[in-house]
Design a protein around this motif. Structure first.
Motif, mmCIF file in Angstrom:
data_model
loop_
_atom_site.group_PDB
_atom_site.id
_atom_site.type_symbol
_atom_site.label_atom_id
_atom_site.label_comp_id
_atom_site.label_asym_id
_atom_site.label_seq_id
_atom_site.Cartn_x
_atom_site.Cartn_y
_atom_site.Cartn_z
ATOM 1 N N LEU A 7 53.416 -8.391 8.000
ATOM 2 C CA LEU A 7 52.154 -9.129 8.033
ATOM 3 C C LEU A 7 52.479 -10.597 8.254
ATOM 4 O O LEU A 7 53.150 -11.216 7.426
ATOM 5 C CB LEU A 7 51.374 -8.968 6.728
ATOM 6 N N VAL A 8 52.026 -11.130 9.372
ATOM 7 C CA VAL A 8 52.241 -12.540 9.706
ATOM 8 C C VAL A 8 50.934 -13.262 9.410
ATOM 9 O O VAL A 8 49.932 -13.042 10.083
ATOM 10 C CB VAL A 8 52.629 -12.716 11.186
ATOM 11 N N VAL A 9 50.952 -14.105 8.399
ATOM 12 C CA VAL A 9 49.738 -14.759 7.928
ATOM 13 C C VAL A 9 49.614 -16.178 8.502
ATOM 14 O O VAL A 9 50.476 -17.032 8.266
ATOM 15 C CB VAL A 9 49.718 -14.813 6.382
ATOM 16 N N ASP A 10 48.573 -16.386 9.290
ATOM 17 C CA ASP A 10 48.154 -17.716 9.751
ATOM 18 C C ASP A 10 49.215 -18.549 10.459
ATOM 19 O O ASP A 10 49.255 -19.774 10.298
ATOM 20 C CB ASP A 10 47.565 -18.523 8.581
ATOM 21 N N PHE A 48 49.298 -9.473 12.813
ATOM 22 C CA PHE A 48 48.943 -10.869 12.597
ATOM 23 C C PHE A 48 47.618 -10.917 11.850
ATOM 24 O O PHE A 48 46.623 -10.371 12.309
ATOM 25 C CB PHE A 48 48.822 -11.607 13.931
ATOM 26 N N CYS A 49 47.621 -11.550 10.680
ATOM 27 C CA CYS A 49 46.413 -11.755 9.876
ATOM 28 C C CYS A 49 45.996 -13.208 10.093
ATOM 29 O O CYS A 49 46.591 -14.123 9.523
ATOM 30 C CB CYS A 49 46.700 -11.492 8.399
ATOM 31 N N ASN A 50 44.999 -13.396 10.945
ATOM 32 C CA ASN A 50 44.686 -14.727 11.457
ATOM 33 C C ASN A 50 43.329 -15.235 11.009
ATOM 34 O O ASN A 50 42.317 -14.545 11.199
ATOM 35 C CB ASN A 50 44.658 -14.693 12.991
ATOM 36 N N LEU A 83 53.096 -13.059 20.711
ATOM 37 C CA LEU A 83 52.152 -11.969 20.478
ATOM 38 C C LEU A 83 52.210 -11.017 21.659
ATOM 39 O O LEU A 83 52.118 -11.443 22.807
ATOM 40 C CB LEU A 83 50.742 -12.542 20.318
ATOM 41 N N CYS A 84 52.441 -9.742 21.388
ATOM 42 C CA CYS A 84 52.559 -8.788 22.484
ATOM 43 C C CYS A 84 51.566 -7.637 22.326
ATOM 44 O O CYS A 84 50.927 -7.486 21.289
ATOM 45 C CB CYS A 84 53.993 -8.292 22.624
ATOM 46 N N GLU A 85 51.471 -6.846 23.366
ATOM 47 C CA GLU A 85 50.462 -5.786 23.455
ATOM 48 C C GLU A 85 50.540 -4.785 22.316
ATOM 49 O O GLU A 85 49.516 -4.279 21.858
ATOM 50 C CB GLU A 85 50.614 -5.070 24.799
ATOM 51 N N LYS A 86 51.729 -4.482 21.832
ATOM 52 C CA LYS A 86 51.837 -3.481 20.768
ATOM 53 C C LYS A 86 51.624 -4.053 19.363
ATOM 54 O O LYS A 86 51.560 -3.313 18.393
ATOM 55 C CB LYS A 86 53.160 -2.727 20.861
ATOM 56 N N ASP A 87 51.479 -5.383 19.243
ATOM 57 C CA ASP A 87 51.152 -5.994 17.959
ATOM 58 C C ASP A 87 49.677 -5.778 17.654
ATOM 59 O O ASP A 87 48.875 -5.483 18.550
ATOM 60 C CB ASP A 87 51.422 -7.505 17.998
ATOM 61 N N TYR A 88 49.329 -5.956 16.396
ATOM 62 C CA TYR A 88 47.940 -5.851 15.958
ATOM 63 C C TYR A 88 47.482 -7.220 15.477
ATOM 64 O O TYR A 88 48.271 -7.981 14.923
ATOM 65 C CB TYR A 88 47.802 -4.843 14.808
ATOM 66 N N VAL A 89 46.198 -7.511 15.662
ATOM 67 C CA VAL A 89 45.614 -8.753 15.183
ATOM 68 C C VAL A 89 44.413 -8.400 14.308
ATOM 69 O O VAL A 89 43.518 -7.685 14.740
ATOM 70 C CB VAL A 89 45.172 -9.672 16.343
ATOM 71 N N VAL A 90 44.444 -8.907 13.079
ATOM 72 C CA VAL A 90 43.341 -8.716 12.142
ATOM 73 C C VAL A 90 42.747 -10.089 11.849
ATOM 74 O O VAL A 90 43.368 -10.904 11.161
ATOM 75 C CB VAL A 90 43.822 -8.041 10.842
ATOM 76 N N PRO A 91 41.554 -10.371 12.387
ATOM 77 C CA PRO A 91 40.922 -11.650 12.084
ATOM 78 C C PRO A 91 40.405 -11.665 10.650
ATOM 79 O O PRO A 91 39.966 -10.644 10.124
ATOM 80 C CB PRO A 91 39.761 -11.742 13.075
ATOM 81 N N LYS A 92 40.495 -12.840 10.017
ATOM 82 C CA LYS A 92 40.022 -12.971 8.640
ATOM 83 C C LYS A 92 39.241 -14.273 8.506
ATOM 84 O O LYS A 92 39.480 -15.226 9.231
ATOM 85 C CB LYS A 92 41.189 -12.913 7.649
ATOM 86 N N ARG A 93 38.308 -14.272 7.550
ATOM 87 C CA ARG A 93 37.491 -15.460 7.325
ATOM 88 C C ARG A 93 37.695 -16.043 5.936
ATOM 89 O O ARG A 93 37.033 -17.000 5.556
ATOM 90 C CB ARG A 93 36.024 -15.121 7.564
ATOM 91 N N ARG A 94 38.604 -15.468 5.170
ATOM 92 C CA ARG A 94 38.950 -15.961 3.843
ATOM 93 C C ARG A 94 40.472 -15.967 3.738
ATOM 94 O O ARG A 94 41.182 -15.540 4.630
ATOM 95 C CB ARG A 94 38.336 -15.079 2.745
ATOM 96 N N TYR A 95 40.990 -16.385 2.596
ATOM 97 C CA TYR A 95 42.434 -16.489 2.428
ATOM 98 C C TYR A 95 43.147 -15.158 2.634
ATOM 99 O O TYR A 95 44.192 -15.094 3.267
ATOM 100 C CB TYR A 95 42.785 -17.009 1.033
ATOM 101 N N SER A 96 42.645 -14.092 2.068
ATOM 102 C CA SER A 96 43.332 -12.801 2.114
ATOM 103 C C SER A 96 43.142 -12.082 3.445
ATOM 104 O O SER A 96 42.028 -12.013 3.977
ATOM 105 C CB SER A 96 42.817 -11.891 0.988
ATOM 106 N N GLY A 97 44.228 -11.493 3.916
ATOM 107 C CA GLY A 97 44.158 -10.666 5.117
ATOM 108 C C GLY A 97 43.393 -9.368 4.907
ATOM 109 O O GLY A 97 43.034 -8.684 5.867
#
Length: 180
Positions: A7-10, A48-50, A83-97
């Motif tokens: 998990l890559v945070v921010d 990626f937890c962004n 960032l590559c095609e097989k990675d995942y991106v999880v958008p977040k609007r608070r501190y926690s992923g």
């Protein structure tokens, strides 16, 4: 044997070089990139937890000002992490992923039971992501040389808290890459 995910945070433009620039964030880029390369080579999922805030709406913006606004360059993963095609991106609007995202569902679908945390900030977003991971029953590992905070004091506090409160395994990128 556990099934792990990174998990890559921010690790976003606004956190490393932009609106909420963290000079210490620049220092962890090489080790973070090394960890991600090693994980990708061995098929370990990279997520990626962004931050992806809604301008004028999100509660967090009242405290920190505009940063990582969804759809802007500031909310994009820094180019050095490729960032590559097989990675995942999880958008977040608070501190926690995990908070009001589909991260838990994604991890379950991937069969993951242990998360390896990296990114910014050990005492805030990484910490809150770890809190929810712990509450949901995930094992927690922290790559100490791929995680940081605004200050050394905040970083050390965050790492100590993760270890003592959530039983996180604190290790380094070189040790992790050898286990993939």
């Amino acid at each position: 044997m556990s099934k792990r995910a990174i998990l890559v945070v921010d690790m976003l433009n606004d956190f490393v070089t932009g609106a909420l620039k963290c000079d210490r964030g620049l220092a962890i880029v090489p080790k973070t990139a090394e960890l991600l390369r090693g994980a990708r080579e061995k098929g370990v999922p990279v997520i990626f937890c962004n931050d992806a805030h809604l301008k004028g709406i999100d509660h967090e913006l009242k405290l920190w000002g505009d940063h990582a606004i969804a759809g802007t360059e500031g909310a994009e993963v820094i180019p050095e992490l490729e960032l590559c095609e097989k990675d995942y991106v999880v958008p977040k609007r608070r501190y926690s992923g995990f908070f009001h995202t589909d991260l838990d569902l994604l991890l379950k679908e991937l069969g993951v039971d242990t998360v390896i945390l990296t990114g910014l900030h050990a005492h805030m977003c990484v910490r809150h992501t770890a809190a929810d991971a712990y509450q949901l029953g995930y094992g927690i590992v922290v790559a100490k040389d791929a995680t940081d905070s605004f200050t050394e004091e905040d970083y050390l506090y965050g790492i100590k808290y993760l270890k003592e409160v959530y039983g996180a395994e604190i290790t380094d990128v070189d040790s992790l890459v050898k286990t993939f």
